[in-house]
Scaffold this motif. Sequence first.
Motif, PDB file in Angstrom:
ATOM      1  N   ARG A   6       0.854  -1.188   0.000  1.00  0.00           N
ATOM      2  CA  ARG A   6       0.000   0.000   0.000  1.00  0.00           C
ATOM      3  C   ARG A   6       0.883   1.228   0.000  1.00  0.00           C
ATOM      4  O   ARG A   6       1.933   1.252   0.633  1.00  0.00           O
ATOM      5  N   HIS A   8       0.913   5.763  -1.260  1.00  0.00           N
ATOM      6  CA  HIS A   8       0.187   6.998  -1.542  1.00  0.00           C
ATOM      7  C   HIS A   8       0.722   7.584  -2.842  1.00  0.00           C
ATOM      8  O   HIS A   8       1.931   7.784  -2.980  1.00  0.00           O
ATOM      9  N   VAL A  48       0.957   1.251 -10.591  1.00  0.00           N
ATOM     10  CA  VAL A  48       0.058   1.984  -9.701  1.00  0.00           C
ATOM     11  C   VAL A  48      -1.377   1.605 -10.039  1.00  0.00           C
ATOM     12  O   VAL A  48      -1.771   1.619 -11.195  1.00  0.00           O
ATOM     13  N   TYR A  49      -2.131   1.221  -9.017  1.00  0.00           N
ATOM     14  CA  TYR A  49      -3.547   0.954  -9.233  1.00  0.00           C
ATOM     15  C   TYR A  49      -4.317   1.279  -7.967  1.00  0.00           C
ATOM     16  O   TYR A  49      -3.764   1.226  -6.868  1.00  0.00           O
ATOM     17  N   PRO A  50      -5.603   1.634  -8.105  1.00  0.00           N
ATOM     18  CA  PRO A  50      -6.375   2.008  -6.925  1.00  0.00           C
ATOM     19  C   PRO A  50      -6.685   0.811  -6.039  1.00  0.00           C
ATOM     20  O   PRO A  50      -6.838  -0.311  -6.523  1.00  0.00           O
ATOM     21  N   ARG A  51      -6.741   1.061  -4.768  1.00  0.00           N
ATOM     22  CA  ARG A  51      -7.112   0.036  -3.806  1.00  0.00           C
ATOM     23  C   ARG A  51      -8.628  -0.139  -3.871  1.00  0.00           C
ATOM     24  O   ARG A  51      -9.376   0.824  -3.913  1.00  0.00           O
ATOM     25  N   ARG A  52      -9.067  -1.359  -3.879  1.00  0.00           N
ATOM     26  CA  ARG A  52     -10.500  -1.654  -3.879  1.00  0.00           C
ATOM     27  C   ARG A  52     -10.946  -1.967  -2.458  1.00  0.00           C
ATOM     28  O   ARG A  52     -10.154  -2.440  -1.662  1.00  0.00           O
ATOM     29  N   ARG A  60      -1.810  -8.263  -7.014  1.00  0.00           N
ATOM     30  CA  ARG A  60      -3.006  -8.150  -7.844  1.00  0.00           C
ATOM     31  C   ARG A  60      -3.600  -9.470  -8.182  1.00  0.00           C
ATOM     32  O   ARG A  60      -3.176 -10.398  -8.580  1.00  0.00           O
TER      33      ARG A  60
END
Length: 60
Positions: A6, A8, A48-52, A60
Amino acid sequence: MDQTVRGHLHAWLRTRDGQWLGYVSYLMMGPTGVGALRMQHTVPADAVYPRRPGDRTSPR
């Protein structure tokens, strides 16, 4: 580095040849889980990818 953590996303940067980089920060834990180092650097856009909702720090 081959693990997902994780972090930012602070900004997107565009290179001269048109590729996108994410400027990110995250904590890198020591091998025993004790102590952490805050890392800040650029990574390729596909890293980079958004956290669900419900996501953990797993790949992933």
